[in-house]
Write an enzyme that holds these catalytic residues in place. Structure first.
Site, mmCIF file in Angstrom:
data_model
loop_
_atom_site.group_PDB
_atom_site.id
_atom_site.type_symbol
_atom_site.label_atom_id
_atom_site.label_comp_id
_atom_site.label_asym_id
_atom_site.label_seq_id
_atom_site.Cartn_x
_atom_site.Cartn_y
_atom_site.Cartn_z
ATOM 1 N N THR A 35 18.991 86.393 53.925
ATOM 2 C CA THR A 35 17.914 87.205 53.345
ATOM 3 C C THR A 35 16.910 86.348 52.587
ATOM 4 O O THR A 35 15.695 86.577 52.670
ATOM 5 C CB THR A 35 18.504 88.282 52.413
ATOM 6 O OG1 THR A 35 19.354 89.144 53.172
ATOM 7 C CG2 THR A 35 17.408 89.101 51.761
ATOM 8 N N THR A 75 16.494 91.234 57.961
ATOM 9 C CA THR A 75 17.020 89.873 58.045
ATOM 10 C C THR A 75 18.055 89.767 59.158
ATOM 11 O O THR A 75 18.152 88.749 59.853
ATOM 12 C CB THR A 75 17.662 89.465 56.705
ATOM 13 O OG1 THR A 75 16.655 89.412 55.695
ATOM 14 C CG2 THR A 75 18.350 88.107 56.814
ATOM 15 N N THR A 97 44.319 50.725 81.068
ATOM 16 C CA THR A 97 44.788 52.043 80.644
ATOM 17 C C THR A 97 45.767 51.834 79.501
ATOM 18 O O THR A 97 46.620 50.943 79.562
ATOM 19 C CB THR A 97 45.486 52.797 81.794
ATOM 20 O OG1 THR A 97 46.588 52.033 82.271
ATOM 21 C CG2 THR A 97 44.505 53.046 82.936
ATOM 22 N N SER A 155 28.900 40.632 56.819
ATOM 23 C CA SER A 155 29.812 40.482 55.688
ATOM 24 C C SER A 155 29.117 39.778 54.536
ATOM 25 O O SER A 155 28.239 38.939 54.740
ATOM 26 C CB SER A 155 31.058 39.683 56.108
ATOM 27 O OG SER A 155 31.881 39.416 54.994
ATOM 28 N N SER A 156 29.528 40.158 53.335
ATOM 29 C CA SER A 156 29.024 39.476 52.142
ATOM 30 C C SER A 156 29.861 38.247 51.815
ATOM 31 O O SER A 156 29.500 37.477 50.922
ATOM 32 C CB SER A 156 29.041 40.437 50.957
ATOM 33 O OG SER A 156 30.369 40.852 50.687
ATOM 34 N N LYS A 204 29.576 36.470 60.562
ATOM 35 C CA LYS A 204 30.182 37.675 61.129
ATOM 36 C C LYS A 204 29.094 38.715 61.412
ATOM 37 O O LYS A 204 28.237 38.982 60.578
ATOM 38 C CB LYS A 204 31.202 38.256 60.150
ATOM 39 C CG LYS A 204 32.038 39.403 60.704
ATOM 40 C CD LYS A 204 33.145 39.748 59.704
ATOM 41 C CE LYS A 204 34.082 40.819 60.245
ATOM 42 N NZ LYS A 204 33.456 42.147 60.222
#
Length: 666
Positions: free
Chosen positions: A300, A340, A386, A517-518, A523
């Site tokens: 509404t 509505t 698989t 990466s830090s 990486k």
């Protein structure tokens, strides 16, 4: 109290508003906007000074700030130093009224000073040109200060509204609540709600609950203003769902045209209502839809937001002041023959169909990108797997073509399932009985909506059932979940196939998008497939929400349609963005490591499976066992076997023959 003097009267307020958003990179601009709005209300005669003060605060955030500059501005804000100091005292009183201890005001000021110093420190430490704080040390610093800041947050939030009550001059009075007892009808309790209900120039609207003051230039009215106060939930306004707002414009325009054809709207009313709807469809008024997507009332508030915006925009186009509802009324005219309960679900279905068209394009382009990569990989042979174990030979092109095929399949399924969204209950009004609408209205309004949108809508066979039945959304959301699941599986494969670069499969290379990466140099992570995985998880979660919300319907209506709407539209948007990002930033740039593909195939036992029809399962198993135990490749092992024919030995030399079904004569 000595430190809380006139030089801090201005910046204390601005800082308090700004600090509410914490240290997120985007904290400053939204907070500055709120501060500027409040400042303009508090000191309308010195708006230019406030703009200068905010500019000074902006320079502070960029380390080019002279604090004496703001002191001077604060002093000039009042008619005298005494008035400026009085404003400071009001701020202190504000905190006390909010429940803070007498010493909390000084503590608040100290907190803001600490935050200022912390930001300055962070600015020095951050090497990123966008000042994105990424190092562990910075996070550690933030955590240590955050505890102090959080302790004050509750008082700051409570105090926010009192700032307005004590500092904002009331419209037409020039005074503040400190000297005037007049109350606002709408009270904003949450600092993240836009301060539109506090504008210096207001107009008064009325609903059956009483008077409501709204900004003089706002297109929305009383119902929307109440909904803003009642539902400060997510901060995500319905205006941020552009296709929903546009769809409401289409539905309202169709209703106006139908009502005009039936003689229930005058030529002028129909003309200007339709013109206002055209503005919605064109995306010009979406900022005037501030109601939160999470709302009670079965939609509404969304429907009334549209009714009010359309009515006031129509009045403006007609040359009448906003709020002149004797000419065009939100309920009596814009919402004529509607509820509505039929408008909202119809608009939602239309918005889903419009969003789906964009998703289909994105999926098709993603599938085409996989096909293009497949063709570029040509005859590269590789090992099929698989359960993550060696299986049989295949080509890299086959693997990528399969990705394309499964996506194309979902495009076809989406097109098929979308038909359920064309069945609408428009014209059923409140519960499907068609109350307050003429007998001819339903047929005409569906016809008009179909003409406006180019979509062949059909009226539901049972409008009462259609009013509460949200099963179509459950089915459709399930289809989106299926698509999300497939995309996530594909991204899992891309991550596995590109794993390494030395210790993994490393059969394909994904584009390098950012350092990974830090702490680990060199990486690079598969960030694009990872983000698509996360989007898939969100879509799957949305589907569960849709299921539970659909189940929660009661009697002749489902009041949970707003969350169904948000979840389905968000899933469509997320999936579209995911497809575009995956295609542009990942799939289109994938390259093959042909050497690794060949090595993995040659050292595996995959060819042994292909030999089974020719030499039998037992002999093929013994060859596979010898390959595994000896560490040699299968070609060398077979070459030494006297019990294997030369034809089979030649066949093993080229495993490409094993990538498709064998001919009957083979």
């Amino acid at each position: 109290m000595e430190e809380l003097t006139n030089e801090y009267a201005v910046d204390l307020l601005a800082f308090r508003l700004a600090c509410l958003d914490g240290l997120a990179p985007s904290w400053w601009r939204p907070a500055a906007h709120r501060a500027e709005r409040l400042a303009a209300l508090a000191f309308p005669s010195t708006a230019s000074e406030w703009r200068r003060s905010l500019a000074a605060l902006d320079r502070l955030m960029n380390e080019s700030f002279d604090y004496s500059e703001l002191r001077s501005l604060a002093t000039r804000m009042g008619a005298s130093k005494r008035q400026a100091a009085g404003n400071a005292q009001v701020l202190v009183h504000m905190l006390k009224r909010a429940g803070a201890d007498p010493g909390e005001a000084d503590s608040a000021l100290a907190t803001m000073k600490v935050l200022r110093d912390l930001r300055r420190t962070l600015r020095h430490r951050a090497n990123d040109p966008n000042r994105v704080f990424v190092t562990e040390q910075i996070l550690h610093d933030f955590a240590s200060y955050e505890r102090h800041f959080r302790a004050m947050a509750a008082e700051v939030v409570k105090a926010f509204d009192l700032v307005v009550d004590y500092l904002v001059p009331l419209p037409g009075t020039g005074g503040s609540k400190a000297t005037n007892t007049r109350q606002y009808s709408v009270k904003i309790e949450d600092p993240h709600v836009t301060l539109c209900a506090r504008n210096a120039k207001m107009r008064t609207e009325r609903d059956f609950l009483g008077n409501v003051e709204v900004p003089e230039d706002a297109y929305y009215g009383a119902h929307t203003a109440r909904a803003m106060v009642n539902f400060p939930i997510s901060g995500f306004a319905i205006g941020k769902l552009p296709e929903l707002v546009k769809s409401l414009g289409f539905v309202k325009k169709a209703a106006a045209l139908a009502n005009h054809r039936l003689g229930d709207l005058t030529n002028e009313q129909a003309k200007y209502i339709c013109n206002a709807c055209d503005d919605l469809i064109a995306g010009r008024l979406h900022d005037h839809f501030p109601v939160d997507v999470y709302q009670g009332g079965a939609g509404t508030s969304t429907n009334m937001n549209a009714n009010e915006v359309i009515a006031n925009r129509a009045l403006e186009l007609w040359g009448y002041p906003l709020g002149s509802y004797d000419r065009i009324h939100p309920n009596n005219d814009v919402n004529l023959s509607q509820s509505t309960n039929d408008v909202y679900p119809t608009a939602v279905r239309l918005s889903i169909l419009r969003c789906q068209a964009t998703l289909e394009i994105a999926l098709g382009e993603l599938a085409a990108a996989f096909e293009e990569r497949a063709s570029s990989f040509g005859p590269i042979m590789k090992l099929g797997r698989t359960q993550l174990q060696d299986a049989v030979p295949m080509t890299l092109a086959q693997e990528f073509t399969a990705f394309a095929s499964t996506i194309y399949e979902d495009v076809a399924r989406l097109r098929g399932i979308s038909a359920i969204m064309r069945e609408i209950n428009l014209g059923g009004t409140a519960i499907g009985t068609g109350i307050n609408a003429s007998r001819e209205y339903q047929r005409i309004v569906v016809e008009e909506l179909s003409k406006l949108t180019g979509i062949a809508f059909i009226a539901a066979a049972d409008l009462i059932e259609a009013c509460w039945d949200t099963g179509a959304f459950v089915l459709y959301s399930g289809m989106l979940k299926r698509t999300a699941t497939k995309l996530s599986k594909i991204c899992n494969d891309l991550r596995l196939l590109s794993s390494g670069p030395r210790g993994g499969l490393n059969e394909i290379n994904l584009p390098s998008m950012q350092p990974g990466s830090s702490i680990m140099p060199g990486k690079v992570n598969p960030v694009i497939p990872e983000v698509v995985n996360q989007i898939a998880f969100q879509v799957i979660g949305h589907d569960l929400t849709v299921t539970m919300a659909s189940e929660a319907g009661q009697l002749q209506l489902n009041a949970m349609e707003p969350v169904i709407t948000f979840c389905v539209l968000q899933s469509l948007q997320l999936l579209t963005s995911a497809c575009d990002v995956l295609r542009n930033k990942c799939v289109s740039g994938i390259t093959a490591n042909a050497k690794n593909c060949t090595v993995h195939l040659e050292v595996s036992t995959a060819v042994a499976t292909a030999l089974t029809p020719s030499i039998g399962y037992e002999r093929a198993a013994s060859i596979a066992k010898e390959v595994l135990h000896s560490g040699r490749n299968i070609r060398d092992v077979i070459a030494e076997r006297d019990d294997i024919s030369e034809d089979i030995k030649l066949m093993v030399a080229d495993a490409r023959a094993f990538t498709e079904p064998a001919s009957r004569g083979h």
